[in-house]
Design an enzyme around this catalytic site. Structure first.
Site, PDB file in Angstrom:
ATOM      1  CB  ALA A  80      -0.890  -0.003   1.236  1.00 34.14           C
ATOM      2  CE  LYS A  81       3.370   6.621  -4.319  1.00 37.65           C
ATOM      3  NZ  LYS A  81       4.796   6.444  -4.026  1.00 37.65           N
ATOM      4  CB  ALA A  82       0.055   4.082   3.515  1.00 35.59           C
TER       5      ALA A  82
END
Ligand code: PPE
Length: 314
Positions: free
Chosen positions: A157-159
């Protein structure tokens, strides 16, 4: 310093750049509750076009899903908004940053009752690792910081919060005189850069860490995998021990911001001949030919931003 453009997209409408503000007690500020993307629009031979737009928006929706969040716009609507954003700001080439964050309502770790705010901005962004990087290569180090471990912060996840780990890596690297850092995963294998995927070449074969090595599934990584296949360069996803980097013929990074950037030294050990190698150069040539519109866009990776070419300065 960031040069402002005119408009930023917010929850379905355009607002002035300076009006794109959030309250200091928005959930994201204390707890890092955001997912985002980085997308490039290139000024191709047939006008400005966005690279792999739908794939980026799909990844943002996936990133949110991991955090039990549904972004209130489908990928198609986000993609359309990105194209409109380029148009209203009269951009030719730019970097597009969509971000979905949990806003202002309640405090405390639990975020699901806080509103989801979706913003999208764009600006001109030049070469990520310096002007010379693409041709000459960069000097990097292996970080003393380990990449976010499996089942801690999800690397797929590109969090926003993941970038605290990236920041530790990057600050240490820059402080010690390097352009960038390479992280090892929790098992000690090569993972990725602070904002790039990584590849090692030995005897004409490319190795890149698998998704299980705490890497972001890079859109450029997928691009490199496909281009290598097209060019007949063997590529495998495999666990890479640290020392394999030092004895590689070539090592290079990929990412939206970094594009394809060769690495010429790691921990002051010269990699290969200490300059861009032939494999990285072939991949760069193919990549840039497609994004500049000089070669056919055989995978439909480019989405034109303007129906007809905008007149410069109009
Ligand atoms: N790993 C990480 C950790 C990462 O942040 C990126 C993108 C990649 C791999 C490559 O992914 P892709 O862009 O889909 O090929 N990093 C973005 C953030 C840069 C920033 O400083 O902000 C980027 O390249 O846009």
């Amino acid at each position: 310093m960031l040069t402002p453009t005119e408009k930023i997209w917010h929850n379905g409408r355009f607002i002035a750049w300076d009006d794109a503000r959030i309250h200091v007690l928005s959930h994201v500020v204390s707890y890092g509750t955001s997912v985002f993307e980085g997308i490039r629009c290139y000024d191709t031979a047939s006008g400005p076009a966005v690279f792999r737009l739908q794939d980026h928006m799909r990844r943002m929706i996936d990133s949110a899903k991991v955090y039990r969040t549904e972004i209130p716009f489908p990928a198609e609507a986000l993609s359309e908004a990105a194209l409109e954003l380029v148009r209203v700001n009269k951009m030719r080439s730019c970097y597009i940053r969509p971000i979905a964050l949990r806003g202002y309502a309640e405090m405390g770790v639990y975020s699901l009752r806080n509103p989801i705010e979706v913003f999208m901005a764009c600006w001109e962004w030049g070469k990520y690792l310096g002007e010379e990087a693409l041709a000459a290569g960069v000097d990097v180090c292996v970080s003393s910081w380990t990449r976010i471990a499996p089942n801690t912060l999800p690397a797929m996840a590109k969090a926003g919060a993941n970038y605290m780990n990236s920041q530790l890596m990057k600050m240490e690297a820059v402080t010690n005189g390097y352009a960038e850092a390479i992280a090892l995963d929790a098992a000690g294998y090569v993972s990725e850069g602070s904002g790039e995927n990584i590849y090692a070449v030995r005897d004409g074969k490319i190795f890149t860490p698998p998704l299980g090595a705490s890497v972001l599934p890079g859109i450029t990584r997928d691009t490199v995998i496909r281009l290598a296949q097209d060019l007949g360069i063997p590529l495998v996803e495999a666990l890479i021990p640290r020392e394999m980097l030092y004895i590689a013929d070539e090592v290079f990074f990929s990412g939206t911001a970094a594009e394809i950037t060769p690495i010429r030294s790691i921990d002051r050990i010269v990699i290969g001949k200490g300059r861009r190698g032939p494999v990285a150069e072939r991949l760069q040539r193919e990549f840039f030919a497609i994004i500049e519109g000089k070669k056919e866009d055989r995978y439909g990776w480019l989405t034109r931003a303007y129906a007809s070419q905008p007149v410069a300065g109009s």
